[in-house]
Design a protein around this motif. Structure first.
Motif, mmCIF file in Angstrom:
data_model
loop_
_atom_site.group_PDB
_atom_site.id
_atom_site.type_symbol
_atom_site.label_atom_id
_atom_site.label_comp_id
_atom_site.label_asym_id
_atom_site.label_seq_id
_atom_site.Cartn_x
_atom_site.Cartn_y
_atom_site.Cartn_z
ATOM 1 N N PRO A 267 0.786 -1.239 0.000
ATOM 2 C CA PRO A 267 0.000 0.000 0.000
ATOM 3 C C PRO A 267 0.815 1.285 0.000
ATOM 4 C CG PRO A 267 -0.043 -1.000 2.169
ATOM 5 C CD PRO A 267 0.625 -1.983 1.266
ATOM 6 N N SER A 268 1.964 1.282 0.661
ATOM 7 C CA SER A 268 2.727 2.523 0.752
ATOM 8 C C SER A 268 3.381 2.896 -0.567
ATOM 9 C CB SER A 268 3.802 2.405 1.837
ATOM 10 O OG SER A 268 3.196 2.239 3.098
ATOM 11 N N HIS A 269 3.762 1.865 -1.329
ATOM 12 C CA HIS A 269 4.479 2.120 -2.584
ATOM 13 C C HIS A 269 4.300 0.895 -3.465
ATOM 14 C CE1 HIS A 269 8.520 2.683 -4.814
ATOM 15 N NE2 HIS A 269 7.637 3.523 -5.306
ATOM 16 N N GLN A 270 3.214 0.868 -4.212
ATOM 17 C CA GLN A 270 2.842 -0.333 -4.958
ATOM 18 C C GLN A 270 3.952 -0.745 -5.935
ATOM 19 O OE1 GLN A 270 1.766 -1.332 -8.282
ATOM 20 N NE2 GLN A 270 1.187 -3.333 -7.472
ATOM 21 N N TYR A 271 4.280 -2.024 -5.892
ATOM 22 C CA TYR A 271 5.272 -2.541 -6.832
ATOM 23 C C TYR A 271 4.557 -3.253 -7.966
ATOM 24 C CZ TYR A 271 9.378 -4.742 -8.791
ATOM 25 O OH TYR A 271 10.389 -5.114 -9.659
ATOM 26 N N PRO A 272 4.757 -2.818 -9.227
ATOM 27 C CA PRO A 272 5.793 -1.898 -9.694
ATOM 28 C C PRO A 272 5.299 -0.506 -10.093
ATOM 29 C CG PRO A 272 5.036 -3.192 -11.523
ATOM 30 C CD PRO A 272 4.188 -3.610 -10.349
ATOM 31 N N THR A 273 4.009 -0.207 -9.950
ATOM 32 C CA THR A 273 3.499 1.049 -10.513
ATOM 33 C C THR A 273 3.853 2.270 -9.677
ATOM 34 O OG1 THR A 273 1.368 0.985 -9.354
ATOM 35 C CG2 THR A 273 1.523 -0.250 -11.426
ATOM 36 N N THR A 276 0.214 4.805 -4.459
ATOM 37 C CA THR A 276 -0.039 4.714 -3.018
ATOM 38 C C THR A 276 -1.519 4.438 -2.788
ATOM 39 O OG1 THR A 276 1.762 6.240 -2.488
ATOM 40 C CG2 THR A 276 0.048 5.952 -0.821
ATOM 41 N N LEU A 277 -1.825 3.426 -1.991
ATOM 42 C CA LEU A 277 -3.211 3.074 -1.718
ATOM 43 C C LEU A 277 -3.864 4.182 -0.897
ATOM 44 C CD1 LEU A 277 -5.221 0.695 -2.143
ATOM 45 C CD2 LEU A 277 -4.571 -0.096 0.140
ATOM 46 N N SER A 278 -4.987 4.678 -1.398
ATOM 47 C CA SER A 278 -5.657 5.795 -0.727
ATOM 48 C C SER A 278 -6.224 5.367 0.623
ATOM 49 C CB SER A 278 -6.787 6.329 -1.608
ATOM 50 O OG SER A 278 -7.823 5.359 -1.720
ATOM 51 N N LEU A 279 -6.422 6.352 1.505
ATOM 52 C CA LEU A 279 -6.961 6.066 2.830
ATOM 53 C C LEU A 279 -8.347 5.438 2.724
ATOM 54 C CD1 LEU A 279 -6.847 6.233 5.897
ATOM 55 C CD2 LEU A 279 -7.738 8.576 5.731
ATOM 56 N N GLU A 280 -9.174 5.928 1.825
ATOM 57 C CA GLU A 280 -10.525 5.379 1.658
ATOM 58 C C GLU A 280 -10.464 3.895 1.332
ATOM 59 O OE1 GLU A 280 -14.564 6.198 -1.020
ATOM 60 O OE2 GLU A 280 -12.658 7.165 -1.541
#
Length: 491
Positions: A267-273, A276-280
């Motif tokens: 979620p913090s830094h999607q691999y590989p794109t 960042t996963l939003s809070l919602e």
């Protein structure tokens, strides 16, 4: 007059003189080689220890020791008053051992073994331009680490050589808990942390202990290939969920019936794109796991290195139901050779994970764990993270500037908010294979973006790692890549 046996033996000893083995062992090996190539056959008589010692110019005890050892292994038979002979069994064994191609032909992998073979292993990144997820070990404060190691060595003494608690060195677990609570928002203490060798080991343990054959697990698509391998070899089924600018499209997961047994996210830094996963979506994912009694694997592999704004708090700290298995590693924050990672699990699951861990590799090395615990306790770890964050931000900026100057005509770059790599989408997909082939010839690694998708996608592009390159090295590599693309023509 020297016997034919002695002459051949001397020739073999001279041929293997560089082995630097004791002469008695070299004599044994030379006799085994004579047996293996047929120079010695069953029931052949060997020279007496006195005669052979004289011809080899060695002590008689040396030859006696060699003969005794070969007799104990079954190669020779010694008869008092008659001499030393090659045993029938020994001759057959030596010939069989000399023909390794004949061995193991009747052995076959299990179905699980075949799955593992098909899935392949996880390849470590190479220290070459654009190799993804490769940190800069040259910038690590090695002298400071050595000083810490020296203190720990004096403090632990021979205890550093002993076995360790398979859950991990307690003081290290304490320091990890303090760090995660203060900097990542993780709710944990030393008792629900398991210290492991790598994050990949954590994923394999989770897949083994939490999943049955046929269980479905939602996975980001594209995704880290290590999770696909871990799930596949456990018999689970990866279910691809699309990723957009806000990370995994959790709305798609919510509509799936029946609900998957678990979900894997970065979620913090999607691999590989690099999204960042939003809070919602984080909150929706937590609620989904609570309703369906599913679990979430949160792989927080490089969240410390966020350059635009503060690091994002983790999902585990938001969850109140105990459904998150949090995975972290020191490979990126320190150096790959430290071989330390960790799993934060609900208390009631820790004994099971520790038990399984003892079947895999027992425990991590005491010494490295103790050194890292001291490194963290003195504040050097967080100071190192701050320095590296500034360094990698400068490298990210230098890479983006160079890529936009030289690669813009050929593709579109997604500027990462953190991490060591960026995704670069190639305009002309027909060039991808040839560009990668020519780049490899020039020692440039171009991990394919398309290979990271579970569902087949027409997504030509590469994952370009920049963390291990100085700005000068990065600019030179970008120019070389641009030159390669210019010289490639679609077939």
């Amino acid at each position: 007059m020297r016997s034919q046996f002695s002459g051949t033996l001397i020739a073999l000893l001279e041929e293997h003189a560089v082995d630097e083995l004791p002469i008695s062992i070299r004599i044994q090996n030379a006799i085994r080689r004579q047996l293996g190539n047929g120079s010695l056959k069953a029931f052949d008589r060997l020279p007496s220890t006195r005669l052979l010692a004289k011809e080899l110019a060695v002590a008689r005890e040396t030859v006696e020791f060699a003969y005794q050892h070969l007799e104990a292994e079954g190669y020779l038979i010694r008869e008092r008053g008659s001499g030393t002979f090659v045993s029938e069994t020994g001759a057959q064994l030596a010939i069989f051992q000399a023909s390794p191609g004949r061995k193991l032909r009747n052995l076959h992998l299990s179905d699980r073994g075949k799955k593992i073979q098909r899935a392949g292993g996880v390849q470590d990144p190479l220290p070459l331009p654009f190799s993804a997820a490769f940190p800069d070990v040259r910038s690590f404060p090695i002298r400071l680490w050595q000083q810490t190691a020296s203190r720990i060595s004096r403090r632990l003494g021979s205890n550093a050589l002993a076995y360790c608690d398979p859950q991990g060195f307690y003081h290290l677990r304490e320091e990890i808990a303090r760090y995660l609570g203060a900097h990542r928002g993780v709710s944990c203490d030393a008792d629900n942390i398991v210290v492991l060798t790598s994050s990949q080991e954590a994923l394999l343990l989770i897949a083994t202990m939490m999943l049955d054959a046929g269980d479905a697990v939602a996975v980001e698509d594209p995704c880290y290939p290590g999770i696909r391998s871990a799930l596949t070899v456990s018999g689970a089924v990866p279910v691809p969920i699309d990723v957009d600018d806000n990370g995994m499209v959790v709305e798609t997961l919510l509509r799936r019936t029946p609900a998957p047994r678990g979900a894997y996210v970065t979620p913090s830094h999607q691999y590989p794109t690099t999204a960042t996963l939003s809070l919602e979506r984080r909150l929706a994912l937590i609620e989904w796991a609570k309703v369906h009694r599913s679990f979430i694997i949160e792989d927080d592999y490089d969240s410390e290195y966020r350059y635009d704004g503060a690091p994002i708090s983790c999902i585990q700290g938001l969850d109140t139901s105990g459904n998150v298995l949090y995975v972290g590693t020191f490979t990126k924050t320190l150096f790959p050779g430290v071989r330390l990672a960790y799993l934060v699990a609900p208390y009631h699951l820790v004994p099971a994970f520790v038990g399984m861990r003892t079947l895999v590799d027992g425990h991590s090395a005491v010494f490295n764990q103790a050194v890292l615990a001291e490194f963290m306790a003195t504040g050097e770890f967080t100071a190192h993270i701050r320095r590296m964050r500034q360094l990698f931000k400068a490298r990210r900026d230098a890479f983006v500037e160079s890529a936009e100057r030289h690669l813009a005509p050929f593709g579109a770059l997604r500027v990462p908010a953190g991490g060591f790599q960026a995704t670069w989408y190639l305009h002309d997909g027909h060039l991808e294979d040839e560009v990668r082939r020519r780049a490899e010839q020039e020692r440039i690694i171009l991990p394919s973006l398309g290979n990271l998708f579970i569902k087949r996608r027409n997504a030509p592009g590469f994952v370009l790692g920049f963390g291990g390159l100085t700005p000068q090295e990065c600019d030179a590599a970008v120019k070389r890549l641009a030159r390669i693309i210019k010289n490639v023509r679609p077939k």
